[in-house]
Design a protein around this motif. Sequence first.
Motif, PDB file in Angstrom:
ATOM      1  N   SER A   1       0.830  -1.223   0.000  1.00  0.00           N
ATOM      2  CA  SER A   1       0.000   0.000   0.000  1.00  0.00           C
ATOM      3  C   SER A   1       0.855   1.260   0.000  1.00  0.00           C
ATOM      4  CB  SER A   1      -0.906  -0.003   1.242  1.00  0.00           C
ATOM      5  OG  SER A   1      -0.087  -0.054   2.392  1.00  0.00           O
ATOM      6  N   GLY A   2       2.182   1.041  -0.149  1.00  0.00           N
ATOM      7  CA  GLY A   2       3.064   2.206  -0.276  1.00  0.00           C
ATOM      8  C   GLY A   2       3.429   2.872   1.036  1.00  0.00           C
TER       9      GLY A   2
ATOM     10  N   ASP B   1       8.532   1.285   2.027  1.00  0.00           N
ATOM     11  CA  ASP B   1       9.312   1.096   0.778  1.00  0.00           C
ATOM     12  C   ASP B   1      10.533   0.268   1.182  1.00  0.00           C
ATOM     13  OD1 ASP B   1      10.559   1.403  -1.655  1.00  0.00           O
ATOM     14  OD2 ASP B   1      11.266   3.442  -1.246  1.00  0.00           O
TER      15      ASP B   1
END
Length: 244
Positions: A27-28, A31
């Motif tokens: 879902s970002g 990272d």
Amino acid sequence: MRLDVVTIFPEYLAALDVSLVGKAAKSGLLDVHLHDLREWTHDRHRTVDDTPYGGGAGMVMKPEPWGLALDAIAPADGPAQPRLIVPTPAGRPFTQALAYELAAEPWLAFACGRYEGIDARVASYAGERMRVDEVSIGDYVLNGGEVAVLVMVEAVARLLPGVIGNPESLAEESHSGDGLLEYPVYTKPTSWRGHDVPEVLLSGNHGLIADWRHEESVRRTAERRPDLLAAWGDVLAGKDDSDA
Ligand SMILES: Nc1cc(-c2cccs2)n[nH]1
């Protein structure tokens, strides 16, 4: 948050693609970058460790590959630097408070070493341009830092906004700030194999339920973690150093 993990066993960190952390990555919110330390070796055997100066058993991780890895991942002339976490049995304790602190960082890097350790100059070198914390997840010895990184990444990732469904559940957890262990929990059925749910929890009386839960937290903490209660005692006696 950006996460970089340097390890000689990148496959160990595959668990980061699963469950909560995997969902956060997809879902970002996270990272995640995994790096094989051996990418930064140049000899035929891709050597990452050697015998310790001063003698003694085991092997120590060589500084050169680590220096090259750090320079590649976080160049000295880059716009920002990560906070570097080095798991080690000789580190400061990893606590829920430290998990919250790390959850506020924009960029974390984890260096997974062997239990004999990484050449101490690596932390000194990195410390010239980034914050370095040597951290222990407990008073026992693992064979490598990878498991410790999985523990810390999960504890940190779940604190990131949007990662877990109901942030309210963070408030009542063990070690969540009131210094007490969490109370016992129950769900259906009310009677199971001769064991019943405590009546108070079926009463609908939220005041009584809250009192019962607090009493259970105190009972459990006294039984299992008297050290935490001792800390409470100091606070109540005004001995803590919060106003130092
Ligand atoms: N708490 C803790 C950390 C560790 C290791 C980190 C790196 C190799 S072994 N053992 N126990």
